[in-house]
Motif scaffolding. Structure first.
Motif, PDB file in Angstrom:
ATOM      1  N   UNK A 135       9.751  48.181  13.752  1.00 39.97           N
ATOM      2  CA  UNK A 135      10.103  49.234  14.696  1.00 39.97           C
ATOM      3  C   UNK A 135       9.984  48.692  16.112  1.00 39.97           C
ATOM      4  N   UNK A 136      10.852  49.166  17.010  1.00 46.94           N
ATOM      5  CA  UNK A 136      10.786  48.781  18.405  1.00 46.94           C
ATOM      6  C   UNK A 136      10.955  50.029  19.260  1.00 46.94           C
ATOM      7  N   UNK A 137      10.109  50.150  20.274  1.00 50.89           N
ATOM      8  CA  UNK A 137      10.203  51.249  21.236  1.00 50.89           C
ATOM      9  C   UNK A 137      10.769  50.666  22.527  1.00 50.89           C
ATOM     10  N   UNK A 138      11.804  51.333  23.084  1.00 50.13           N
ATOM     11  CA  UNK A 138      12.447  50.860  24.314  1.00 50.13           C
ATOM     12  C   UNK A 138      12.551  52.005  25.312  1.00 50.13           C
TER      13      UNK A 138
ATOM     14  N   UNK B 296       2.190  45.001  21.883  1.00 48.34           N
ATOM     15  CA  UNK B 296       2.968  45.101  23.110  1.00 48.34           C
ATOM     16  C   UNK B 296       2.480  43.991  24.031  1.00 48.34           C
ATOM     17  N   UNK B 297       3.193  43.787  25.115  1.00 49.87           N
ATOM     18  CA  UNK B 297       2.824  42.766  26.083  1.00 49.87           C
ATOM     19  C   UNK B 297       2.565  43.437  27.425  1.00 49.87           C
ATOM     20  N   UNK B 298       1.647  42.863  28.190  1.00 43.25           N
ATOM     21  CA  UNK B 298       1.265  43.465  29.463  1.00 43.25           C
ATOM     22  C   UNK B 298       2.464  43.653  30.376  1.00 43.25           C
ATOM     23  N   UNK B 299       3.382  42.718  30.402  1.00 34.03           N
ATOM     24  CA  UNK B 299       4.561  42.849  31.257  1.00 34.03           C
ATOM     25  C   UNK B 299       5.387  44.079  30.895  1.00 34.03           C
ATOM     26  N   UNK B 300       5.488  44.382  29.595  1.00 34.06           N
ATOM     27  CA  UNK B 300       6.232  45.561  29.156  1.00 34.06           C
ATOM     28  C   UNK B 300       5.517  46.837  29.586  1.00 34.06           C
ATOM     29  N   UNK B 301       4.207  46.832  29.498  1.00 30.26           N
ATOM     30  CA  UNK B 301       3.423  48.003  29.904  1.00 30.26           C
ATOM     31  C   UNK B 301       3.565  48.230  31.409  1.00 30.26           C
TER      32      UNK B 301
ATOM     33  N   UNK C 194      18.435  51.754  36.712  1.00 32.46           N
ATOM     34  CA  UNK C 194      19.749  51.110  36.636  1.00 32.46           C
ATOM     35  C   UNK C 194      20.255  51.011  35.200  1.00 32.46           C
ATOM     36  N   UNK C 195      19.651  51.742  34.297  1.00 30.35           N
ATOM     37  CA  UNK C 195      20.017  51.781  32.873  1.00 30.35           C
ATOM     38  C   UNK C 195      19.799  50.453  32.143  1.00 30.35           C
ATOM     39  N   UNK C 196      18.938  49.604  32.657  1.00 27.19           N
ATOM     40  CA  UNK C 196      18.552  48.399  31.933  1.00 27.19           C
ATOM     41  C   UNK C 196      17.538  48.790  30.864  1.00 27.19           C
ATOM     42  N   UNK C 197      17.682  48.204  29.686  1.00 26.02           N
ATOM     43  CA  UNK C 197      16.803  48.526  28.571  1.00 26.02           C
ATOM     44  C   UNK C 197      15.646  47.534  28.535  1.00 26.02           C
ATOM     45  N   UNK C 198      14.430  48.072  28.410  1.00 23.53           N
ATOM     46  CA  UNK C 198      13.237  47.248  28.337  1.00 23.53           C
ATOM     47  C   UNK C 198      12.492  47.541  27.043  1.00 23.53           C
TER      48      UNK C 198
END
Length: 134
Positions: free
Chosen positions: A108-111, A77-82, A116-120
């Motif tokens: 596999x990807x966890x989102x 994972x990346x710090x920005x995602x965390x 605002x329903x934006x997917x990260x």
């Protein structure tokens, strides 16, 4: 000569040394069969030979290879995602896709979604395959 036939003929060479150049395979086929193959066909043949010599068998089991480290599973994972996860809805969705080519397995990807329903994306993993516990 197609890339599959060439791949079968260079498989032993690839098993002995994966670093051989495409030019080496072209010269080998020219010497053995008196036929000059294209660079593209030689490259495809090397990829096919590498697939047959890959770390995974066709059943998805990991084969031990002496003097090599093999990941059975890999997660990142990346710090920005965390950091973004703190602003997301408390629901995590996971999906996967198969990997093709030399490396077999499942990506596999966890989102998650924000207000605002934006997917990260949150995290990624490479595993042998998806499993379902009954």
């Amino acid at each position: 000569m197609d890339s599959k036939l060439i791949g079968r003929n260079i498989l032993v060479m690839v098993e002995q040394n994966e670093q051989l150049t495409i030019s080496t395979f072209i010269a080998f086929i020219r010497q053995e069969f008196g036929y000059t193959i294209t660079y593209h066909n030689a490259w495809l043949a090397k990829q096919l030979a590498l697939e047959k010599d890959s770390n995974y068998s066709y059943t998805g089991q990991v084969e031990p290879i002496p003097n090599k480290v093999i990941f059975h599973r890999f997660f990142w994972s990346f710090k920005a995602y965390i950091d973004v996860f703190a602003c997301c809805k408390p629901i995590v969705q996971i999906d996967g896709t198969w990997l093709y080519g030399r490396y077999k397995g499942t990506l596999l990807i966890a989102v998650a979604q924000d207000g605002a329903n934006n997917i990260f994306p949150l995290a990624f993993a490479i595993v042998e395959g998806e499993t379902v516990d009954g």
